[in-house]
Design an enzyme around this catalytic site. Sequence first.
Site, PDB file in Angstrom:
ATOM      1  N   LYS B  79       0.846  -1.195   0.000  1.00 34.83           N
ATOM      2  CA  LYS B  79       0.000   0.000   0.000  1.00 34.83           C
ATOM      3  C   LYS B  79       0.885   1.249   0.000  1.00 34.83           C
ATOM      4  O   LYS B  79       1.891   1.302   0.710  1.00 34.83           O
ATOM      5  CB  LYS B  79      -0.910  -0.009   1.232  1.00 34.83           C
ATOM      6  CG  LYS B  79      -1.964   1.091   1.239  1.00 34.83           C
ATOM      7  CD  LYS B  79      -2.908   0.910   2.439  1.00 34.83           C
ATOM      8  CE  LYS B  79      -3.988   1.973   2.499  1.00 34.83           C
ATOM      9  NZ  LYS B  79      -4.885   1.787   3.657  1.00 34.83           N
ATOM     10  N   SER B 154      -9.780   1.785   2.676  1.00 38.23           N
ATOM     11  CA  SER B 154      -8.875   2.542   1.831  1.00 38.23           C
ATOM     12  C   SER B 154      -7.831   1.688   1.119  1.00 38.23           C
ATOM     13  O   SER B 154      -7.209   2.135   0.165  1.00 38.23           O
ATOM     14  CB  SER B 154      -8.155   3.590   2.687  1.00 38.23           C
ATOM     15  OG  SER B 154      -7.316   2.953   3.645  1.00 38.23           O
ATOM     16  N   SER B 178     -10.059  -0.660   6.871  1.00 40.33           N
ATOM     17  CA  SER B 178      -9.451  -0.437   5.560  1.00 40.33           C
ATOM     18  C   SER B 178      -8.728  -1.627   4.939  1.00 40.33           C
ATOM     19  O   SER B 178      -8.363  -1.591   3.778  1.00 40.33           O
ATOM     20  CB  SER B 178      -8.473   0.741   5.628  1.00 40.33           C
ATOM     21  OG  SER B 178      -9.188   1.951   5.578  1.00 40.33           O
TER      22      SER B 178
END
Lengths: 495, 493
Positions: B79, B154, B178
């Site tokens: 990420k 996210s 997330s």
Amino acid sequence: MTVDAYRQVIGLEVHVQLSTQTKLFCGCSTIFGQPPNTQVCPVCLGLPGSLPVLNQHATQLAIKTGLALNCQIAATTKWDRKNYFYPDLPKGYQISQFDQPICYEGFLDFADPNDEKALRRVRIIRAHLEEDAGKSMHDEAAGRADSRIDLNRTGTPLLEIVSYPDMHSPDEAKGYLTELKLLLTYLGVSDCNMQEGSLRVDANVNLHIESAGRTIATPIVEVKNMNSFRAVERALVYEVDRQFAEWKKTGREKGQAPKQTRGWDDVTGVTLPQREKEESSDYRYFPDPDLVPLKIEKSQIESASNALPQLPSQLRAWLQTEHGLKPYDADVIVSQGSHLVEYFQTAVAAGAPAKRISSWIQQDVLRALKERGIEISALPVPATKLASLVNAIESGEIDTSRAKEVFYFWMENPSSDLVAARSALGISSVDRGEIEEVCRQLLDENPQVVAQVLEGNAKGLGSLIGLAKKKNPNADPKLVRELCQQMIESRRTSS
Amino acid sequence: MKLEELSALDLGRKIAGRTLSSREVVAYFLERIARFNSSITAFSQVCADLALEKADQIDRQIASGMAMGPLAGVPIAIKDILCTREMRTTCGSRMLENFVAPYDATSVEKMERAGLVTLGKTNMDEFAMGASTETSIFGATHNPWSLERTAGGSSGGSAAALAAGMTPLSIGTDTGGSIRQPAAFCGVCGLKPTYGRVSRYGLVAFASSLDQIGPLAHRVEDLAACLETIAGHDSRDSTSINAPVPQYTRLINRSISNMRIGVVREQIEHAGLAPEIRSAVNRAMEFLTGLGATIVDIGLPHSRYSIATYYVIAPCEASSNLARYDGAHYGLRADTKSLHGESPLEDMYCHSRSQGFGEEVKRRIMLGTFALSSGYYDAYYRKAQQVRRLIFDDYHRAFEQADVLLGPVTPTTAFRLGERLQDPVQMYLGDLFTVGANLAGIPALAIPAGNDQAGLPLSIQLQGPPLAEEKLLSVAYQLEQALFFQPRTANLS
Ligand SMILES: [Zn+2]
């Protein structure tokens, strides 16, 4: 009391840089004076993703200081973020302690500036740890505003010591600061160098004016930017006058105007208002979620307490009661720092009389240190050697003036002993008969002195001592005076 | 061979046994990224050359007989919120568009040491603030199962990259769901470990007391292997837990017959829960009963306040964490020379932050700034912390009665892109079942539970007491083995 009598009310906030090797929340060095931005890492630069880790040494120094300031030490304390924007604050917040300071409710005693025998006590509200900001350097010389930031100082541990408004004159403020600085120096927690910014002082000042039968408080003003104790004193004197004049003019009382911040200008000698905005800002304190609360064990406080050195107030008392020094003399020695006290202690332990050592220290030793710009530890004449010299004077082996020559000879020739110094300086114990001869000659050569003495004016004898020294440098002034007096008396009876 | 259908550990075994080289595996996934990323936008950056170089290095080490970990040579996607020395760390924000960190996050270092090969950085909601990966400057991530739908957020990029077969393993972060919510929407497994289990050093902070790094994978055993790699105490993170890291991969096959499985009343009975998700939870319950587990009815009475609590605490912390992006030291600085305002410094701050941050980030900074302001602190921040304590206590009591809690991850399956963008409250409500674990700091895991009639992935959540990751993995492993096995990558052409 006249109508406009007033009382000055002064509280001080002192920021002290603690002498840790590394910063409060990262491993960067805290050495002063390195090239800009060379002592930085992701943590103190506030780079994304970096996290603070507490330097335990800083908390140890804070506990030590708190104990010496008679403070309570918190069993649990925590870290809070003080949020504000400024270019020298790279995270956009300062890690500080908001509502649970590590040290709280203490006091500091110091000599009353108006009465050397009395003590003044200023209470301490709190002493908390926080990280220092960086330095902004504004260079407008080139005709345009050019600001540069040095983040070497960012994250250096600070202890902010906040006093109650217990001081009532600039003299008292100076007395408090002087004692605080001395205490911190004895503790070894800070180098207290104001020029390098390791000790910074802000003052909160207002007046309580007796007028028309009631006490009126003027608005509190915070004075910043004072770079020496002298500056603090001058700024406070100025600010007190200014506030009184302001009150005369406007009649404005505390609560009718917001707290103002003013900066001291050392060149023009005035305080000038700083941006109001800073003061009205809301710092939005909240607990720093990157750090865990700090628990301080009783045992940790006890061992810190046991490890405390002798503090200035204790040493002053000890010099007075144990060694019979006057308060002034005790203070001169203690004010020079713990190493000089140790020097005194060693000399006295070697058998030299305390009062003589005290006066040697205050005259010759301090002068020598000042002339050479050295610390006591570097003095070529160690305490035991000074003690041997003083003992030689005591036993009449050598007189004081020749002993001073020995002292300065030792300064130049550290390895020589008393015997070597005496022979190098031509100091020998002289035969009484020899001195008698010298005196006889002197009296013959100076009949006017003899006449004066016979008339009851002994002043002239002093000049004979000087002359005797010229004829024989080893002549003991005491003996010369004694012999001359006897001889003149005998002349009176014989005539 | 379809490598995207193998588990990361299988790939690792083949690379270690030299039936496949790391280069072949890395090249295979790079090729799929090249083919599909333009339609999915799972990756914000791909570092093909670096990855191939690293793969060659691993192959050489294996050839020389060097002892390597089980994931050596296996590709991974990270990420774009974890700091990496060799790639930009943008957080999906204009503010950090060109930011390269001078250091690697602790978890990145650990992956590097384990021989994992980073393919690139994955797309995300700006600064991890969002549940749909729509607020990124790189554009929205599309759900590989249905391109007009969100991959969740996210960590939408990390989940979509797996579902699209562009990586066998990925790393996400979870502040309020997330990792779990995108895993649920994309039909993959995702684990949010106990707070402090994985070091946050190098994770760009959104809400420090809630953020946690965790793995996403197709298989439970891959979650276990990846967690084993990145977990552990870190002296650079004061909130990291100093406890030994169990060998999760060896523990996942344990019997769960004595386990007490709690079913959270407030979740399973929630009116907004999609019936097909409720059925999936019920099927899991039946299956676990069949294995000898006991089902326990659990109440989490304060869970109804969890969204409100979360949306006070997270923005408060964010407002302070994001203060450092002011244009002064790094990141975007607006050109304000021509403005000649009263305060050039304030102009620089205002314009840099206005231009650098997107709408959702600004909204949360303002929410947090407001809630921390003097006069409001007690009513919002302090109150939220008190409720957080009650939520934690609820869980504590629950775990006296149950070993693991079973329930849904999300009230619905993946929603359409754009559907909730204009309605932040609707977006926030989707976090209903996930934020509790963050507020309480406990581990939670999402695993796929088949697909609904429209073909969208269904998912169930397991939550456990602090440091009980091995229990969650064991239960998930059983569920995966027997009930929900399915091809895990979406069909893309
Ligand atoms: Zn540093």
